[in-house]
Scaffold this motif. Sequence first.
Motif, mmCIF file in Angstrom:
data_model
loop_
_atom_site.group_PDB
_atom_site.id
_atom_site.type_symbol
_atom_site.label_atom_id
_atom_site.label_comp_id
_atom_site.label_asym_id
_atom_site.label_seq_id
_atom_site.Cartn_x
_atom_site.Cartn_y
_atom_site.Cartn_z
ATOM 1 N N PRO A 161 0.827 -1.214 0.000
ATOM 2 C CA PRO A 161 0.000 0.000 0.000
ATOM 3 C C PRO A 161 0.859 1.261 0.000
ATOM 4 O O PRO A 161 1.897 1.334 0.666
ATOM 5 C CB PRO A 161 -0.798 -0.122 1.304
ATOM 6 N N ILE A 162 0.429 2.253 -0.756
ATOM 7 C CA ILE A 162 1.128 3.533 -0.853
ATOM 8 C C ILE A 162 1.163 4.188 0.529
ATOM 9 O O ILE A 162 0.131 4.305 1.200
ATOM 10 C CB ILE A 162 0.414 4.446 -1.873
ATOM 11 N N GLN A 163 2.340 4.620 0.944
ATOM 12 C CA GLN A 163 2.508 5.119 2.305
ATOM 13 C C GLN A 163 2.226 6.610 2.461
ATOM 14 O O GLN A 163 1.937 7.062 3.574
ATOM 15 C CB GLN A 163 3.928 4.821 2.795
ATOM 16 N N ASN A 164 2.321 7.383 1.371
ATOM 17 C CA ASN A 164 2.199 8.842 1.523
ATOM 18 C C ASN A 164 0.864 9.375 1.021
ATOM 19 O O ASN A 164 0.764 10.538 0.626
ATOM 20 C CB ASN A 164 3.354 9.549 0.817
ATOM 21 N N SER A 165 -0.169 8.531 1.063
ATOM 22 C CA SER A 165 -1.510 8.990 0.706
ATOM 23 C C SER A 165 -2.275 9.371 1.970
ATOM 24 O O SER A 165 -2.588 8.504 2.802
ATOM 25 C CB SER A 165 -2.286 7.899 -0.029
ATOM 26 N N PRO A 166 -2.598 10.657 2.156
ATOM 27 C CA PRO A 166 -3.399 11.038 3.322
ATOM 28 C C PRO A 166 -4.735 10.302 3.390
ATOM 29 O O PRO A 166 -5.207 9.974 4.490
ATOM 30 C CB PRO A 166 -3.596 12.545 3.123
ATOM 31 N N VAL A 167 -5.332 10.022 2.244
ATOM 32 C CA VAL A 167 -6.616 9.314 2.225
ATOM 33 C C VAL A 167 -6.459 7.912 2.797
ATOM 34 O O VAL A 167 -7.226 7.490 3.686
ATOM 35 C CB VAL A 167 -7.176 9.243 0.784
ATOM 36 N N LEU A 168 -5.476 7.169 2.304
ATOM 37 C CA LEU A 168 -5.295 5.801 2.774
ATOM 38 C C LEU A 168 -4.916 5.770 4.251
ATOM 39 O O LEU A 168 -5.376 4.901 5.005
ATOM 40 C CB LEU A 168 -4.219 5.098 1.941
ATOM 41 N N ASN A 169 -4.104 6.724 4.687
ATOM 42 C CA ASN A 169 -3.710 6.760 6.097
ATOM 43 C C ASN A 169 -4.888 7.104 6.996
ATOM 44 O O ASN A 169 -5.032 6.532 8.085
ATOM 45 C CB ASN A 169 -2.555 7.749 6.291
ATOM 46 N N ARG A 170 -5.754 8.026 6.557
ATOM 47 C CA ARG A 170 -6.935 8.358 7.361
ATOM 48 C C ARG A 170 -7.848 7.150 7.513
ATOM 49 O O ARG A 170 -8.464 6.950 8.564
ATOM 50 C CB ARG A 170 -7.714 9.508 6.711
ATOM 51 N N LEU A 171 -7.949 6.371 6.444
ATOM 52 C CA LEU A 171 -8.863 5.232 6.439
ATOM 53 C C LEU A 171 -8.226 3.960 6.993
ATOM 54 O O LEU A 171 -8.900 2.919 7.092
ATOM 55 C CB LEU A 171 -9.361 4.973 5.009
ATOM 56 N N GLY A 172 -6.953 4.021 7.336
ATOM 57 C CA GLY A 172 -6.281 2.834 7.846
ATOM 58 C C GLY A 172 -6.041 1.774 6.791
ATOM 59 O O GLY A 172 -5.906 0.575 7.108
ATOM 60 N N ARG A 173 -5.937 2.203 5.535
ATOM 61 C CA ARG A 173 -5.702 1.270 4.423
ATOM 62 C C ARG A 173 -4.202 1.042 4.263
ATOM 63 O O ARG A 173 -3.577 1.502 3.312
ATOM 64 C CB ARG A 173 -6.294 1.840 3.132
ATOM 65 N N THR A 174 -3.631 0.315 5.212
ATOM 66 C CA THR A 174 -2.175 0.165 5.261
ATOM 67 C C THR A 174 -1.704 -1.262 5.029
ATOM 68 O O THR A 174 -0.504 -1.541 5.096
ATOM 69 C CB THR A 174 -1.649 0.655 6.617
ATOM 70 N N THR A 175 -2.628 -2.183 4.783
ATOM 71 C CA THR A 175 -2.266 -3.568 4.470
ATOM 72 C C THR A 175 -3.043 -4.019 3.239
ATOM 73 O O THR A 175 -4.005 -3.362 2.818
ATOM 74 C CB THR A 175 -2.580 -4.523 5.634
#
Length: 372
Positions: A301-315
């Motif tokens: 998963p892309i690490q520097n996406s604020p959207v993914l980090n807000r949503l916890g999309r890290t795996t």
Amino acid sequence: MPSRVDRYDHVPVTKENLDWAELVTLDLSLYDQPGGREVLVKQLDHAVQHVGFFYVKNFNISQEEIDFQFALGREFYSLPLEEKLNFHNADDLARGEYNGYRPAGHRILANGIKDNVQVYNIPKFDGYHPRQQPSALLEHISQIEAFSRKCHTEIVEKLLRLFAILLELPDENQLVRDHQYDVKGEDHLRYMHYAARNAKENEQVGNLYTPGHTDLGTVTLLFRQPVAALQILNSEGEWKWVRPQDGTITINTCDALTALTGGFIKSSIHRVHAPPQDQAHIDRLGVLYFARPNNHVILDPIQNSPVLNRLGRTTNAFTEIGQHLTTEQWVQVRQTQQQRRNRDGKITTDGKVSYTPKDLEIIPGLHAKVYS
């Protein structure tokens, strides 16, 4: 001097009242207009999170250029089988090398019925995939390359920038850099031919040409052809027909993009159904372009996406089993699984599909899914 290629004439569309999917159409003429990208991203947002399918129009590739590719596909499939088989290697397919020709009947679809699809894949012209081509195509290879490159620059790169904006990446070219045409990768152009089946054979395989599945790359471009057969599984779990819209390309998002976004962007589920009654006797020819990240890109998963980090999309499905696959590794293992010849598949008359776990294993701990 290249031989003359007769014009390609598309058959009439179906007159049957099918249950058509409602899909958004992105007008790429807005792409370079003030505020246009923001409009397109808003349209894209719902499509890629819920269905994974949408249309694009005004994409700077003429209908004449598209029809010429259909004509080349027709010319290739008109060749004698023994000539086409010069570009087929079953051992290569077993190892996950998918470029070149795959004849119909290479695999058992289900219930002992062989598949009815021929595939010819032409890798992108990045200098890493030298291949012999039949003379019918080699004479026009410069036009094939030009078309392949336009698919990438006029459509794929624009969509990648829209995805970057959707993900709030700090640089809208971040995904473009991971999908450079002249860097080693697995993008390819495909001519695809489905032979019409009789009603009895169709019934034996639940009226399916290809069961429900997802594609393994970033996005797939399906150029309009009028034989209705493509169906998508919508967010309500219903199969809907995809209407062939004039002047559009049908786009679907795929597994690598899903992996890079931790599942935020949906990998679209689709299948190829036997055509409706008024087209059941017609062979179906398709022209497609498959875009994938460059081979070295790790599908975490892309690490520097604020959207993914807000949503916890890290795996994603890979990292959850301790794998950090490059695109090259992912394509090789997925294609190896897809090209297995002796599947003990079962399909009921109402289209319920099942395969053995061994048939669906990609790597230990990760299995492909087939959707009914």
